[in-house]
Scaffold this motif. Sequence first.
Motif, PDB file in Angstrom:
ATOM      1  N   ASP A  42       0.787  -1.231   0.000  1.00 37.79           N
ATOM      2  CA  ASP A  42       0.000   0.000   0.000  1.00 37.79           C
ATOM      3  C   ASP A  42       0.818   1.279   0.000  1.00 37.79           C
ATOM      4  OD1 ASP A  42      -2.653  -1.020  -0.121  1.00 37.79           O
ATOM      5  OD2 ASP A  42      -2.569  -1.512   2.015  1.00 37.79           O
ATOM      6  N   ASN A  44       2.025   4.413  -1.701  1.00 40.56           N
ATOM      7  CA  ASN A  44       1.364   5.116  -2.797  1.00 40.56           C
ATOM      8  C   ASN A  44       2.126   4.961  -4.103  1.00 40.56           C
ATOM      9  OD1 ASN A  44       1.179   7.855  -4.469  1.00 40.56           O
ATOM     10  ND2 ASN A  44      -0.773   7.446  -3.474  1.00 40.56           N
ATOM     11  N   MET A 223      -3.661   0.832   8.141  1.00 36.78           N
ATOM     12  CA  MET A 223      -4.240   0.024   7.064  1.00 36.78           C
ATOM     13  C   MET A 223      -4.644   0.870   5.859  1.00 36.78           C
ATOM     14  SD  MET A 223      -6.575  -2.631   9.261  1.00 36.78           S
ATOM     15  CE  MET A 223      -7.136  -1.517  10.531  1.00 36.78           C
ATOM     16  N   ILE A 224      -4.442   2.168   5.961  1.00 35.39           N
ATOM     17  CA  ILE A 224      -4.884   3.071   4.889  1.00 35.39           C
ATOM     18  C   ILE A 224      -4.169   2.742   3.587  1.00 35.39           C
ATOM     19  CG2 ILE A 224      -3.182   4.873   5.391  1.00 35.39           C
ATOM     20  CD1 ILE A 224      -5.394   6.952   4.811  1.00 35.39           C
ATOM     21  N   GLY A 225      -4.881   2.917   2.490  1.00 32.03           N
ATOM     22  CA  GLY A 225      -4.327   2.591   1.170  1.00 32.03           C
ATOM     23  C   GLY A 225      -3.719   3.799   0.478  1.00 32.03           C
ATOM     24  N   GLN A 226      -3.992   3.907  -0.819  1.00 32.01           N
ATOM     25  CA  GLN A 226      -3.395   4.964  -1.636  1.00 32.01           C
ATOM     26  C   GLN A 226      -3.777   6.361  -1.148  1.00 32.01           C
ATOM     27  OE1 GLN A 226      -1.340   4.316  -4.501  1.00 32.01           O
ATOM     28  NE2 GLN A 226      -1.276   2.299  -3.558  1.00 32.01           N
ATOM     29  N   ASP A 227      -4.903   6.460  -0.456  1.00 32.77           N
ATOM     30  CA  ASP A 227      -5.384   7.754  -0.005  1.00 32.77           C
ATOM     31  C   ASP A 227      -4.496   8.380   1.083  1.00 32.77           C
ATOM     32  OD1 ASP A 227      -7.517   9.693  -0.374  1.00 32.77           O
ATOM     33  OD2 ASP A 227      -8.114   9.244   1.681  1.00 32.77           O
ATOM     34  N   LYS A 248      -2.938   0.915  14.910  1.00 39.53           N
ATOM     35  CA  LYS A 248      -3.425  -0.426  14.551  1.00 39.53           C
ATOM     36  C   LYS A 248      -2.345  -1.272  13.867  1.00 39.53           C
ATOM     37  CE  LYS A 248      -7.860   1.891  13.982  1.00 39.53           C
ATOM     38  NZ  LYS A 248      -9.038   2.159  13.159  1.00 39.53           N
ATOM     39  N   THR A 253      -1.331  -5.623   8.522  1.00 42.56           N
ATOM     40  CA  THR A 253      -1.060  -4.784   7.371  1.00 42.56           C
ATOM     41  C   THR A 253       0.445  -4.545   7.245  1.00 42.56           C
ATOM     42  OG1 THR A 253      -1.536  -2.685   6.276  1.00 42.56           O
ATOM     43  CG2 THR A 253      -1.334  -2.623   8.662  1.00 42.56           C
TER      44      THR A 253
ATOM     45  N   LEU B  46      -4.015   3.422  -8.184  1.00 44.26           N
ATOM     46  CA  LEU B  46      -4.227   4.591  -7.324  1.00 44.26           C
ATOM     47  C   LEU B  46      -5.617   4.582  -6.700  1.00 44.26           C
ATOM     48  CD1 LEU B  46      -2.414   7.442  -9.229  1.00 44.26           C
ATOM     49  CD2 LEU B  46      -2.055   6.782  -6.851  1.00 44.26           C
ATOM     50  N   ASP B  48      -6.810   1.959  -5.339  1.00 47.18           N
ATOM     51  CA  ASP B  48      -6.748   0.850  -4.378  1.00 47.18           C
ATOM     52  C   ASP B  48      -7.280  -0.471  -4.923  1.00 47.18           C
ATOM     53  OD1 ASP B  48      -5.414   1.845  -2.095  1.00 47.18           O
ATOM     54  OD2 ASP B  48      -7.200   2.972  -1.504  1.00 47.18           O
ATOM     55  N   LEU B 197      -9.351  -6.807  15.187  1.00 47.47           N
ATOM     56  CA  LEU B 197      -8.455  -7.101  14.079  1.00 47.47           C
ATOM     57  C   LEU B 197      -8.539  -8.590  13.808  1.00 47.47           C
ATOM     58  CD1 LEU B 197      -5.452  -4.777  14.948  1.00 47.47           C
ATOM     59  CD2 LEU B 197      -7.126  -4.499  13.123  1.00 47.47           C
ATOM     60  N   THR B 232     -11.182   3.834   2.879  1.00 50.89           N
ATOM     61  CA  THR B 232      -9.787   4.316   2.879  1.00 50.89           C
ATOM     62  C   THR B 232      -8.785   3.177   3.028  1.00 50.89           C
ATOM     63  OG1 THR B 232      -9.991   4.777   5.226  1.00 50.89           O
ATOM     64  CG2 THR B 232     -10.203   6.648   3.750  1.00 50.89           C
ATOM     65  N   THR B 233      -9.274   1.997   3.413  1.00 48.37           N
ATOM     66  CA  THR B 233      -8.373   0.875   3.633  1.00 48.37           C
ATOM     67  C   THR B 233      -7.758   0.389   2.323  1.00 48.37           C
ATOM     68  OG1 THR B 233      -9.804   0.197   5.428  1.00 48.37           O
ATOM     69  CG2 THR B 233      -8.167  -1.401   4.703  1.00 48.37           C
ATOM     70  N   GLY B 234      -6.501   0.025   2.384  1.00 48.50           N
ATOM     71  CA  GLY B 234      -5.827  -0.496   1.203  1.00 48.50           C
ATOM     72  C   GLY B 234      -6.006  -2.000   1.080  1.00 48.50           C
ATOM     73  N   GLN B 235      -4.949  -2.656   0.658  1.00 46.47           N
ATOM     74  CA  GLN B 235      -5.034  -4.077   0.341  1.00 46.47           C
ATOM     75  C   GLN B 235      -5.337  -4.950   1.553  1.00 46.47           C
ATOM     76  OE1 GLN B 235      -5.162  -4.889  -2.974  1.00 46.47           O
ATOM     77  NE2 GLN B 235      -5.307  -2.678  -2.819  1.00 46.47           N
ATOM     78  N   ASN B 236      -5.156  -4.427   2.742  1.00 44.84           N
ATOM     79  CA  ASN B 236      -5.460  -5.227   3.926  1.00 44.84           C
ATOM     80  C   ASN B 236      -6.935  -5.634   3.987  1.00 44.84           C
ATOM     81  OD1 ASN B 236      -5.857  -5.220   7.317  1.00 44.84           O
ATOM     82  ND2 ASN B 236      -4.131  -6.323   6.445  1.00 44.84           N
ATOM     83  N   ALA B 262     -11.063   8.783  -0.724  1.00 38.96           N
ATOM     84  CA  ALA B 262     -10.657   7.409  -1.000  1.00 38.96           C
ATOM     85  C   ALA B 262     -11.626   6.765  -1.973  1.00 38.96           C
ATOM     86  CB  ALA B 262     -10.602   6.602   0.282  1.00 38.96           C
ATOM     87  N   LYS B 263     -11.122   5.849  -2.753  1.00 35.39           N
ATOM     88  CA  LYS B 263     -11.932   5.311  -3.832  1.00 35.39           C
ATOM     89  C   LYS B 263     -12.533   3.947  -3.538  1.00 35.39           C
ATOM     90  CE  LYS B 263      -8.714   8.080  -5.868  1.00 35.39           C
ATOM     91  NZ  LYS B 263      -7.387   8.080  -5.279  1.00 35.39           N
TER      92      LYS B 263
END
Lengths: 453, 305
Positions: A42, A44, A223-227, A248, A253, B46, B48, B197, B232-236, B262-263
């Motif tokens: 993750d 960016n 855990m936040i992604g591209q954002d 967290k 993650t 981008l 996600d 979790l 907003t969470t990514g690949q997790n 976030a997408k």
Amino acid sequence: MFESLQERLQEAFKRLRGKGKLTESDVNEALREVRLALLEADVNFRVVKSFVNRVKERAIGQEVLETLNPAQMVIKIVYEELVALMGGENVGLNMADRPPTIIMLCGLQGAGKTTHAAKLALKLKKEGKKPLLVAADVYRPAAIKQLEVLGSQVGVPVYSEGDQVSPVDIAARAVEHAAQERRDVIIVDTAGRLTIDDELMAELQQIKERLKPHDTLLVLDAMIGQDAVTTAEHFHGKLGIDGVILTKLDGDTRGGAALSVREVTGRPIKFVGVGEKLDALEPFHPDRMASRILGMGDVLTLIEKAQEQVDRKQAEEMAKKMLKAQFDFEDFLEQLRALQRMGPLQDILKMLPGVGAQLKDINVDEKELKHVEAIILSMTPKERRNPDIINVRRRERIARGSGRPIAEVHRLIKQFEQARKMMKQLGGMEKMMKRGKMPRLPGGGFGGLFGRR
Amino acid sequence: MAFFDRLKAGLQKTKEALIGQVNTVMSVFRKIDDELFDELEEALILGDVGVTTSTRLVEELRRRARQRGLKNGNELLPLLKELVAERLGDGIAPLNLNEGGLTVILVVGVNGVGKTTTIGKLARHLQEDRGLKVILAAADTFRAAAIDQLKVWGERAGAEVVAGPEGSDPAAVAFDGVKVARERGADVLIVDTAGRLHNKAHLMDELGKIARVLGREVPGAPHETLLVLDATTGQNALQQTKLFRETVPVTGIALTKLDGTAKGGVVVAITDTEQVPVKFIGVGERLDDLQPFDPKQFAEALFAE
Ligand SMILES: Nc1nc2c(ncn2[C@@H]2O[C@H](COP(=O)(O)OP(=O)(O)OP(=O)(O)O)[C@@H](O)[C@H]2O)c(=O)[nH]1
Ligand SMILES: Nc1nc2c(ncn2[C@@H]2O[C@H](COP(=O)(O)OP(=O)(O)O)[C@@H](O)[C@H]2O)c(=O)[nH]1
Ligand SMILES: [Mg+2]
Ligand SMILES: [Mg+2]
């Protein structure tokens, strides 16, 4: 889902056994895998791009160290660059020269602001400070009550005026209140907000203007992604943050956000949250984070964690023995018990290099641990100290004594031998790390010892 | 506002970044070349969607573009939309209701994703839009003030909240929830749970126990197990879905916080590999900020002007 980067690189480099200088094609091949690993973690997309370019520039033409192959050499460079990017040394809170110190937390909804306000309060209290928590989230249902409950759990007073008052006013009056009550650190919890919510972003700006906090911390969910980039850019752009708390991290993650946020704000990650309990706050260690993002495990944290539980000297002895592969079943038994005391085994295993990738299908069954214990307890002390002498007849006796099938005894001894071998390689690795060289790790890992789902 | 407009409005910000990139790609008249495919892949990553699924989507896009003999770059977007929508399932996935009996909905997810808020919104939807009587059970007995938070939402939505003391056994609260729901002749019981979790075995066991108690009390319960994911969470999020499914029978996903930047593209990867439909999206913090998830419209809103 994630194979370890090492495994993948090892694969990619099977054909490339060359020594000497890293060629462009060596580097490109390796960096393709690095890029994938970072994206899966993750980090960016744009940050990955610029990072990979930097590594490439640095790597091409470098001498491959004697003990390494090109893959390991590239990992070493990647690792070092990651650590460098995330900031060399650990940075603590900015404290005011003259009290009170004012700390303000901000971030997206659900990131962990309230929890970390309380965690910081507890930490400061333990350091002899007299913190005051300020309930400036007037929007989320029961947010004030949440902070009050947490405040009483850590024994720190909470300043609140209910939810009908402007957070800016609450924060301003909290400072006066702190002066009267002689509190020397003020920690302001704010409501979660989206970066595109202009009204609420303006509110934060006003609080910041009024209070002039010494430390404005962005609380970010690991855990936040591209954002992560947008979020960090906006909070930093509109508010000017001084640091980040990454929360967290007790999850699984990879936490690539750490890299993104550092790259776009240039501000240090000061703390990481590693649990819901209020003492689950740790200083940020760039080297560990780098290992984690790359999926290389976290030997350092493991060793430290072990030290908390086992007496320090004992731990060092054990580590030495383990690393020299001298440890026997007695040590193993002790270790097993220490591990059990250390808390959820998954957390511990995760920190071992080479284990991360396999961890997904490991279920540490406490029952199985008991069986292992039973088998070891059925060995004679001599057998425990010299596992090599455990022949078939002895194994049969041990099986009978422990009430476990003979196959299980065979398996344990075999896995024990493997673990011993792995420890030995870990030992080698520790030495290499010290000399700035990276190890090659075995694929099997520790996982087998505890059975799989 | 009509549903489609609301959906679009809610997704407006969500799509902007992605659209922006896709548009720069598309606006100029372009030939279909590797660079164009790379840029589309970048846009997906981008968003996600994840590198694996993005690569797969773009490969498929190449194949279909070739099959159809496409020549112009601007023909690729509708095709990519199609592909994304395909991966997201076919049509709106309805809530599983236990017709004629008590429906039990269990809401699960990691910390802070929006479970409690979503429950408030869902309760309003079921009561006001569908005329069902809803009871809420406050089985998050762990987090400070979680019970009070749910009570506020219960009040807003006009649904009674069944709660025990903080720190009590969540399965016992679920049990009480069923009892009260029966006494009141309610149609739906929604059970809030503490965030956990997915890699914490003991917490997952606790969740399994809640589900078992519900199943023992009401045949077939939980009829719907909603996994709440934060956009907003990514690949997790993939890992979350996998591991929650190992403990509870997840029947749907609620994707929250789509009103931000976030997408939420990770759901494309999730529906691709896990075959769990997204049923709702959260587009704000107010009571009516919940929308049914429609794959076609989602893909459309994600890519459309
Ligand atoms: N496992 C784990 N959970 C955490 C951590 N930090 C916070 N949480 C949990 O995450 C959830 C949200 O935390 P809060 O402190 O309420 O987050 P917040 O940012 O104040 O949320 P809002 O006020 O709703 O925006 C709670 O369930 C916390 O217990 C952490 O480091 N690890
Ligand atoms: N912007 C936005 N915020 C949301 C949404 N859903 C929940 N939240 C916020 O996210 C935070 C955590 O929500 P909560 O329901 O307490 O999460 P839980 O811990 O999973 O029960 C709260 O501040 C909510 O107001 C959404 O769809 N959009
Ligand atoms: Mg809060
Ligand atoms: Mg909740």
